[in-house]
Write an enzyme that holds these catalytic residues in place. Structure first.
Site, PDB file in Angstrom:
ATOM      1  N   GLY A 120       0.830  -1.209   0.000  1.00 45.60           N
ATOM      2  CA  GLY A 120       0.000   0.000   0.000  1.00 45.60           C
ATOM      3  C   GLY A 120       0.862   1.255   0.000  1.00 45.60           C
ATOM      4  O   GLY A 120       0.608   2.211  -0.753  1.00 45.60           O
ATOM      5  N   THR A 141       7.547  -5.501   5.168  1.00 43.44           N
ATOM      6  CA  THR A 141       6.358  -6.258   5.555  1.00 43.44           C
ATOM      7  C   THR A 141       6.768  -7.565   6.215  1.00 43.44           C
ATOM      8  O   THR A 141       7.657  -8.251   5.701  1.00 43.44           O
ATOM      9  CB  THR A 141       5.420  -6.596   4.363  1.00 43.44           C
ATOM     10  OG1 THR A 141       4.725  -7.805   4.641  1.00 43.44           O
ATOM     11  CG2 THR A 141       6.147  -6.781   3.065  1.00 43.44           C
ATOM     12  N   ILE A 142       6.146  -7.890   7.325  1.00 43.14           N
ATOM     13  CA  ILE A 142       6.469  -9.186   7.932  1.00 43.14           C
ATOM     14  C   ILE A 142       5.906 -10.317   7.074  1.00 43.14           C
ATOM     15  O   ILE A 142       6.336 -11.452   7.177  1.00 43.14           O
ATOM     16  CB  ILE A 142       5.971  -9.331   9.397  1.00 43.14           C
ATOM     17  CG1 ILE A 142       4.447  -9.273   9.484  1.00 43.14           C
ATOM     18  CG2 ILE A 142       6.626  -8.342  10.318  1.00 43.14           C
ATOM     19  CD1 ILE A 142       3.922  -9.852  10.786  1.00 43.14           C
ATOM     20  N   ASP A 143       4.929  -9.995   6.203  1.00 40.64           N
ATOM     21  CA  ASP A 143       4.311 -11.042   5.383  1.00 40.64           C
ATOM     22  C   ASP A 143       5.198 -11.504   4.219  1.00 40.64           C
ATOM     23  O   ASP A 143       4.936 -12.535   3.620  1.00 40.64           O
ATOM     24  CB  ASP A 143       2.976 -10.540   4.802  1.00 40.64           C
ATOM     25  CG  ASP A 143       1.901 -10.388   5.866  1.00 40.64           C
ATOM     26  OD1 ASP A 143       2.183 -10.693   7.034  1.00 40.64           O
ATOM     27  OD2 ASP A 143       0.781  -9.972   5.521  1.00 40.64           O
ATOM     28  N   MET A 185       0.238 -14.526  11.593  1.00 44.20           N
ATOM     29  CA  MET A 185      -0.124 -13.500  10.606  1.00 44.20           C
ATOM     30  C   MET A 185       0.144 -14.010   9.194  1.00 44.20           C
ATOM     31  O   MET A 185       0.856 -14.997   8.989  1.00 44.20           O
ATOM     32  CB  MET A 185       0.616 -12.206  10.884  1.00 44.20           C
ATOM     33  CG  MET A 185      -0.070 -11.396  11.974  1.00 44.20           C
ATOM     34  SD  MET A 185       0.629  -9.760  12.137  1.00 44.20           S
ATOM     35  CE  MET A 185      -0.574  -9.004  13.228  1.00 44.20           C
ATOM     36  N   ARG A 187      -1.794 -12.245   5.700  1.00 44.51           N
ATOM     37  CA  ARG A 187      -3.097 -11.822   5.151  1.00 44.51           C
ATOM     38  C   ARG A 187      -3.410 -12.571   3.858  1.00 44.51           C
ATOM     39  O   ARG A 187      -4.439 -13.228   3.750  1.00 44.51           O
ATOM     40  CB  ARG A 187      -3.030 -10.310   4.912  1.00 44.51           C
ATOM     41  CG  ARG A 187      -4.186  -9.688   4.227  1.00 44.51           C
ATOM     42  CD  ARG A 187      -4.134  -8.186   4.391  1.00 44.51           C
ATOM     43  NE  ARG A 187      -4.492  -7.797   5.734  1.00 44.51           N
ATOM     44  CZ  ARG A 187      -5.750  -7.650   6.168  1.00 44.51           C
ATOM     45  NH1 ARG A 187      -6.764  -7.837   5.352  1.00 44.51           N
ATOM     46  NH2 ARG A 187      -5.997  -7.315   7.404  1.00 44.51           N
ATOM     47  N   GLU A 238      -3.648 -16.399   9.324  1.00 43.71           N
ATOM     48  CA  GLU A 238      -4.908 -15.678   9.593  1.00 43.71           C
ATOM     49  C   GLU A 238      -5.776 -15.510   8.344  1.00 43.71           C
ATOM     50  O   GLU A 238      -6.987 -15.413   8.427  1.00 43.71           O
ATOM     51  CB  GLU A 238      -4.598 -14.288  10.169  1.00 43.71           C
ATOM     52  CG  GLU A 238      -3.759 -13.469   9.204  1.00 43.71           C
ATOM     53  CD  GLU A 238      -3.409 -12.069   9.657  1.00 43.71           C
ATOM     54  OE1 GLU A 238      -3.790 -11.672  10.762  1.00 43.71           O
ATOM     55  OE2 GLU A 238      -2.734 -11.382   8.868  1.00 43.71           O
ATOM     56  N   HIS A 289      -0.151  -9.649  17.139  1.00 38.10           N
ATOM     57  CA  HIS A 289       0.885  -8.616  17.007  1.00 38.10           C
ATOM     58  C   HIS A 289       2.173  -8.938  17.744  1.00 38.10           C
ATOM     59  O   HIS A 289       3.154  -8.194  17.603  1.00 38.10           O
ATOM     60  CB  HIS A 289       0.324  -7.262  17.444  1.00 38.10           C
ATOM     61  CG  HIS A 289      -0.713  -6.756  16.484  1.00 38.10           C
ATOM     62  ND1 HIS A 289      -2.000  -7.229  16.492  1.00 38.10           N
ATOM     63  CD2 HIS A 289      -0.638  -5.870  15.458  1.00 38.10           C
ATOM     64  CE1 HIS A 289      -2.684  -6.630  15.524  1.00 38.10           C
ATOM     65  NE2 HIS A 289      -1.888  -5.809  14.889  1.00 38.10           N
ATOM     66  N   ARG A 292       4.951  -8.882  15.445  1.00 42.35           N
ATOM     67  CA  ARG A 292       5.418  -7.626  14.854  1.00 42.35           C
ATOM     68  C   ARG A 292       6.202  -6.757  15.827  1.00 42.35           C
ATOM     69  O   ARG A 292       6.855  -5.805  15.408  1.00 42.35           O
ATOM     70  CB  ARG A 292       4.211  -6.815  14.363  1.00 42.35           C
ATOM     71  CG  ARG A 292       3.599  -7.336  13.128  1.00 42.35           C
ATOM     72  CD  ARG A 292       3.101  -6.263  12.204  1.00 42.35           C
ATOM     73  NE  ARG A 292       2.472  -5.130  12.788  1.00 42.35           N
ATOM     74  CZ  ARG A 292       1.253  -4.685  12.470  1.00 42.35           C
ATOM     75  NH1 ARG A 292       0.530  -5.350  11.592  1.00 42.35           N
ATOM     76  NH2 ARG A 292       0.776  -3.610  12.997  1.00 42.35           N
TER      77      ARG A 292
END
Ligand code: F6P
Length: 366
Positions: A120, A141-143, A185, A187, A238, A289, A292
């Site tokens: 984003g 990003t942790i993703d 986590m 997404r 998640e 979290h 993170r």
């Protein structure tokens, strides 16, 4: 000639943000007359009626590479192109404040912007760059869901935290003959779950890219208990979806936040398994979290520092409109357009990690 650099961190925080900021400030300082400023709380610092922009010196960043979070704060709501504004009657409207941002950047004499953030935030970088501003992006990003870089900083820390938690659950699962479901986590991308499942030796790994069938998981559990192991450990991202393709979570309540707040898919899987007749005790742990926060591991401190230094070097070379990337063994850069072309999701058919996981008997519920 001296340069003035504006630095912002956007989106969810991530271990390593402070190490990037420190890398930027220290490298810029070596130029002698360059100055770095932090735009507080992402671009809100320059977009709000009362601006909040702070000078960052070597002293300000001393020792911050070991700290989690971001000293210049962040937000995952709004941004210059979708800025939430409250009207006198209490209602909210979304305004495009990008022209105001450009005007203020020029009035304040900033030569370049470094925007540290995920997908984003880098879309914002691209938009600002297309308006003629000198922007360099740093991926965060942790993703780990940005495809042009091998890794984003923060990801390895998140995997480490999740694996450490998983190891603890394995010992209690085996002591009590229980089934543990650990929700992590992720997404749209299952990298944290997949790496944790392999590192921790899970029996089942559920990721967003592979829709799961609870009946297959129930069969795997039955086989585990028949073989007298008597316990079972499951990692679930998640953003995981059952065969109906639906994610589990709640609609965003904050103005300007466009994302569903994911959470609860672990509990959903527990109910599904119970309705299929699984009678063993099932417990669910949601890490949330915890993944993170806190100090970045050494790997992420190094990567983040490399990104920060490279971002300043790109400004020195006037290579704007680019995002810093890591393509082993080089720290390099790609255009912001290229960086945003395709997300980095697990490709179930070709992923070596998926093949490895299946090779040690991990079920994806498919
Ligand atoms: O994108 C990183 C991420 O950690 C996702 O895995 C997660 O869904 C989201 O951020 C959570 O964001 P927030 O902090 O707004 O709940």
């Amino acid at each position: 000639m001296g340069k003035k650099i504006l630095v912002a961190t956007g989106g969810g925080d991530c271990p390593g943000l402070n190490a990037v900021i420190r890398g930027i400030v220290k490298r810029a300082d070596q130029e002698g007359d360059w100055k770095v400023y932090g735009c507080m709380e992402s671009f809100n610092g320059i977009l709000k009626d009362h601006m909040d922009i702070r000078r960052l010196t070597n002293q300000d960043v001393a020792g911050i590479h070991v700290k989690g979070g971001t000293i210049i704060k962040t937000t995952n709501r709004g941004g210059p192109f979708h800025f939430p504004v409250q009207k006198p009657d209490g209602s909210w409207v979304i305004e495009d404040r990008s022209a105001l941002l450009k005007k203020r950047v020029e009035e304040l004499g900033f030569d370049a912007i470094i925007n540290i953030g995920g997908d984003g935030s880098q879309r914002i970088s691209l938009g600002l760059s297309q308006m003629g501003l000198n922007v360099v992006g740093v991926p965060k990003t942790i993703d780990n869901d940005l495809s042009s870089t091998d890794f984003t900083f923060g990801f390895q820390t998140a995997v480490e935290i999740a694996t450490e938690a998983f190891d603890k659950l394995v010992t209690t699962a085996s002591s009590h003959n229980r089934i543990f479901i650990m929700e992590v986590m992720g997404r749209d991308a299952g990298w944290i779950a997949l790496n944790t499942a392999i590192a921790g030796g899970a029996e089942v790994c559920i990721i967003p890219e592979i829709p799961y069938d609870p009946r297959i998981i129930a069969q795997k559990i039955a086989a585990r208990y028949q073989n007298e192991y008597g316990f079972c450990n499951i990692v679930i991202a998640e953003g995981a979806k059952a065969l109906d393709g639906k994610v589990t979570g709640v609609a965003p309540s904050a103005v300007g936040d466009q994302h569903i707040k994911l959470g609860g898919v672990g509990e959903k899987l527990k109910s599904e398994l119970e309705s299929l007749g699984v009678q063993h005790d099932i417990r669910v742990t949601v890490l949330g979290h915890l993944q993170r926060g806190g100090t970045p591991i050494a790997y992420d401190r190094v990567l983040a520092t490399e990104f920060g230094v490279k971002a300043v070097e790109l400004i020195k070379e006037e290579k704007y409109g680019n995002m810093v990337v890591y393509n082993h063994p080089k720290i390099s850069y790609v255009s912001l357009e290229k960086a945003l072309e395709t997300p980095n999701f697990v490709k179930p058919e070709t992923s070596d990690l998926v093949r490895t996981a299946r090779g040690v008997g991990i079920s994806f519920g498919d």
